[in-house]
Design a protein around this motif. Structure first.
Motif, PDB file in Angstrom:
ATOM      1  N   LEU A 132      40.122 -92.507 -52.052  1.00  0.00           N
ATOM      2  CA  LEU A 132      41.402 -92.897 -51.892  1.00  0.00           C
ATOM      3  C   LEU A 132      41.375 -93.656 -50.521  1.00  0.00           C
ATOM      4  N   LEU A 133      42.132 -94.793 -50.817  1.00  0.00           N
ATOM      5  CA  LEU A 133      42.389 -95.827 -49.849  1.00  0.00           C
ATOM      6  C   LEU A 133      43.823 -95.849 -49.267  1.00  0.00           C
ATOM      7  N   LEU A 134      44.085 -95.325 -48.044  1.00  0.00           N
ATOM      8  CA  LEU A 134      45.691 -95.401 -47.571  1.00  0.00           C
ATOM      9  C   LEU A 134      45.966 -96.373 -46.748  1.00  0.00           C
ATOM     10  N   VAL A 135      46.943 -96.998 -46.813  1.00  0.00           N
ATOM     11  CA  VAL A 135      47.324 -98.021 -45.666  1.00  0.00           C
ATOM     12  C   VAL A 135      48.181 -97.599 -44.649  1.00  0.00           C
ATOM     13  N   ALA A 136      48.125 -97.127 -43.470  1.00  0.00           N
ATOM     14  CA  ALA A 136      48.781 -96.689 -42.354  1.00  0.00           C
ATOM     15  C   ALA A 136      48.739 -97.273 -41.063  1.00  0.00           C
ATOM     16  N   GLU A 137      49.597 -97.132 -40.207  1.00  0.00           N
ATOM     17  CA  GLU A 137      49.333 -97.314 -38.650  1.00  0.00           C
ATOM     18  C   GLU A 137      48.964 -95.991 -38.322  1.00  0.00           C
ATOM     19  N   ASP A 138      48.142 -96.049 -37.240  1.00  0.00           N
ATOM     20  CA  ASP A 138      47.391 -94.880 -36.648  1.00  0.00           C
ATOM     21  C   ASP A 138      46.593 -94.201 -37.609  1.00  0.00           C
ATOM     22  N   PRO A 139      45.609 -94.763 -38.116  1.00  0.00           N
ATOM     23  CA  PRO A 139      44.812 -94.117 -39.379  1.00  0.00           C
ATOM     24  C   PRO A 139      44.338 -92.667 -39.044  1.00  0.00           C
ATOM     25  N   ALA A 140      43.961 -92.410 -37.858  1.00  0.00           N
ATOM     26  CA  ALA A 140      43.150 -91.224 -37.262  1.00  0.00           C
ATOM     27  C   ALA A 140      44.218 -89.987 -37.626  1.00  0.00           C
ATOM     28  N   ALA A 141      45.403 -90.319 -37.009  1.00  0.00           N
ATOM     29  CA  ALA A 141      46.506 -89.106 -37.146  1.00  0.00           C
ATOM     30  C   ALA A 141      47.127 -88.954 -38.507  1.00  0.00           C
ATOM     31  N   VAL A 142      47.302 -90.310 -39.198  1.00  0.00           N
ATOM     32  CA  VAL A 142      47.730 -90.203 -40.610  1.00  0.00           C
ATOM     33  C   VAL A 142      46.662 -89.384 -41.705  1.00  0.00           C
ATOM     34  N   ALA A 143      45.426 -89.734 -41.581  1.00  0.00           N
ATOM     35  CA  ALA A 143      44.210 -88.951 -42.221  1.00  0.00           C
ATOM     36  C   ALA A 143      44.470 -87.529 -41.979  1.00  0.00           C
ATOM     37  N   GLU A 144      44.462 -87.155 -40.638  1.00  0.00           N
ATOM     38  CA  GLU A 144      44.487 -85.623 -40.430  1.00  0.00           C
ATOM     39  C   GLU A 144      45.571 -84.977 -40.948  1.00  0.00           C
ATOM     40  N   ASP A 145      46.752 -85.606 -40.742  1.00  0.00           N
ATOM     41  CA  ASP A 145      48.029 -84.981 -41.333  1.00  0.00           C
ATOM     42  C   ASP A 145      48.001 -85.019 -43.009  1.00  0.00           C
ATOM     43  N   PHE A 146      47.443 -86.140 -43.514  1.00  0.00           N
ATOM     44  CA  PHE A 146      47.241 -86.166 -45.037  1.00  0.00           C
ATOM     45  C   PHE A 146      46.338 -85.214 -45.586  1.00  0.00           C
ATOM     46  N   CYS A 147      45.331 -84.573 -44.611  1.00  0.00           N
ATOM     47  CA  CYS A 147      44.254 -83.820 -45.159  1.00  0.00           C
ATOM     48  C   CYS A 147      45.035 -82.515 -45.116  1.00  0.00           C
ATOM     49  N   ARG A 148      45.346 -82.118 -44.105  1.00  0.00           N
ATOM     50  CA  ARG A 148      46.220 -80.715 -43.904  1.00  0.00           C
ATOM     51  C   ARG A 148      47.240 -80.658 -45.141  1.00  0.00           C
ATOM     52  N   GLN A 149      47.876 -81.307 -45.376  1.00  0.00           N
ATOM     53  CA  GLN A 149      48.816 -81.411 -46.555  1.00  0.00           C
ATOM     54  C   GLN A 149      47.926 -80.971 -47.844  1.00  0.00           C
ATOM     55  N   VAL A 150      47.088 -81.835 -48.011  1.00  0.00           N
ATOM     56  CA  VAL A 150      46.122 -81.772 -49.146  1.00  0.00           C
ATOM     57  C   VAL A 150      45.764 -80.174 -49.294  1.00  0.00           C
ATOM     58  N   GLU A 151      45.188 -79.722 -48.020  1.00  0.00           N
ATOM     59  CA  GLU A 151      44.695 -78.279 -48.037  1.00  0.00           C
ATOM     60  C   GLU A 151      45.756 -77.397 -48.446  1.00  0.00           C
ATOM     61  N   ASP A 152      47.020 -77.502 -47.922  1.00  0.00           N
ATOM     62  CA  ASP A 152      48.021 -76.632 -48.038  1.00  0.00           C
ATOM     63  C   ASP A 152      48.419 -76.808 -49.431  1.00  0.00           C
ATOM     64  N   SER A 153      48.408 -77.910 -50.219  1.00  0.00           N
ATOM     65  CA  SER A 153      48.832 -77.851 -51.789  1.00  0.00           C
ATOM     66  C   SER A 153      47.919 -77.633 -52.632  1.00  0.00           C
ATOM     67  N   LEU A 154      46.673 -77.885 -52.379  1.00  0.00           N
ATOM     68  CA  LEU A 154      45.576 -77.901 -53.053  1.00  0.00           C
ATOM     69  C   LEU A 154      44.640 -76.637 -53.088  1.00  0.00           C
ATOM     70  N   ALA A 155      43.864 -76.613 -52.199  1.00  0.00           N
ATOM     71  CA  ALA A 155      43.012 -75.789 -51.637  1.00  0.00           C
ATOM     72  C   ALA A 155      42.619 -75.807 -50.258  1.00  0.00           C
ATOM     73  N   PRO A 156      42.074 -74.845 -49.669  1.00  0.00           N
ATOM     74  CA  PRO A 156      41.539 -74.705 -48.378  1.00  0.00           C
ATOM     75  C   PRO A 156      40.283 -75.773 -48.253  1.00  0.00           C
ATOM     76  N   ALA A 157      39.947 -76.023 -47.152  1.00  0.00           N
ATOM     77  CA  ALA A 157      38.819 -77.109 -46.888  1.00  0.00           C
ATOM     78  C   ALA A 157      37.660 -76.023 -46.902  1.00  0.00           C
ATOM     79  N   PHE A 158      36.464 -76.394 -47.571  1.00  0.00           N
ATOM     80  CA  PHE A 158      35.340 -75.674 -47.438  1.00  0.00           C
ATOM     81  C   PHE A 158      34.228 -76.400 -46.370  1.00  0.00           C
ATOM     82  N   ALA A 159      34.446 -77.892 -46.466  1.00  0.00           N
ATOM     83  CA  ALA A 159      33.537 -78.538 -45.501  1.00  0.00           C
ATOM     84  C   ALA A 159      34.141 -79.859 -45.586  1.00  0.00           C
ATOM     85  N   SER A 160      33.731 -80.348 -44.280  1.00  0.00           N
ATOM     86  CA  SER A 160      34.492 -81.853 -44.190  1.00  0.00           C
ATOM     87  C   SER A 160      33.451 -82.588 -43.450  1.00  0.00           C
TER      88      SER A 160
END
Length: 259
Positions: free
Chosen positions: A55-83
């Motif tokens: 996935l490629l996302l375009v956003a200001e403040d990439p680090a914060a957006v990536a971390e927030d996006f991942c948290r929502q992915v985990e909440d919606s799809l499945a918890p993270a096992f590793a990263s």
């Protein structure tokens, strides 16, 4: 009764979760665009259950957006096992393994970066300088491993000796990339896979004698590998100091077995 076969993600899971990922991205006003690339972006048959979703996302403040996006992915799809996370001047990358074994590579870039993912079929760049660095790292780690073995430190000695196999395999990977004209290999089955078995013949490096014998075996393997390159002459005769060190350690062992 036979054991139940462990579940893997279903075929086509990459396309199945895209609507949910798009929904998550649409809910974050900082994200200006989301698109896929890589194997899951091609023909349906090109992505199997072993393929990740790029996935490629375009956003200001990439680090914060990536971390927030991942948290929502985990909440919606499945918890993270590793990263795994990496950060450069123009992108922030999270490689995410979910608990159900679906894998997402999430790259977030700022609008001003002009970043485009490198095509998976891109030819490998020149590798001479990289190989030179790896050969130097091999020799340096080999000397440290031998010295640790001489001092009876099997813990660090074994760790450093095992690292030598990794250096050789990385060099083999780079040569394979150059031969194939790409650094993307979805499947094995080439002649280069034999190098894993080649290194398996090295003695186990868990004693002083095992470490020195393994180092010698790895030196021979490295020399064989470099002969497959057109710049092998630059490295072929410069292992003598290391061989002298190994001989001195073994000679001391012979004179004083209890050392």
């Amino acid at each position: 009764m036979s054991a139940r076969k462990p579940d893997l993600p279903p075929l086509g899971w990459q396309a199945q979760i895209l609507p949910e990922l798009s929904r998550i991205a649409a809910g974050d006003e900082r994200i200006r665009a989301l698109r896929t690339y890589g194997s899951a972006n091609g023909p349906a048959l090109d992505a199997d259950v072993w393929s990740d979703l790029d996935l490629l996302l375009v956003a200001e403040d990439p680090a914060a957006v990536a971390e927030d996006f991942c948290r929502q992915v985990e909440d919606s799809l499945a918890p993270a096992f590793a990263s795994h996370r990496s950060d450069t001047a123009n992108k922030y990358v999270i490689r995410l393994v979910l608990f159900d074994l679906r894998r997402l590579d999430i790259t977030v870039v700022p609008p001003s970066s002009g970043y485009e993912p490198v095509p998976r079929s891109a030819p490998a760049e020149g590798i001479e300088d990289t190989v030179t660095g790896l050969v130097n790292a091999f020799r340096f780690d080999a000397v440290l491993a031998a010295v640790r073995a001489a001092r009876g430190d099997m813990l660090i000695g074994a760790h450093l000796t095992l690292q030598l196999a990794r250096h050789i395999l990385v060099i083999a990977m780079l040569i394979r990339d150059r031969e194939a004209g790409t650094n993307h290999h979805r499947f094995g089955g080439t002649r280069w896979d034999a190098w894993a078995a080649r290194l398996a013949s090295a003695p186990s490096p868990y004693t002083r004698e095992g470490i020195t014998a393994a180092i010698r075996e790895y030196i021979d393997a490295l020399d064989e590998l470099l002969l497959l390159t057109h710049w092998a002459h630059a490295f072929g005769s410069t292992n003598q100091p290391l061989l002298n060190l190994l001989a001195a350690i073994n000679a001391h062992d012979a004179d004083a077995p209890g050392w």
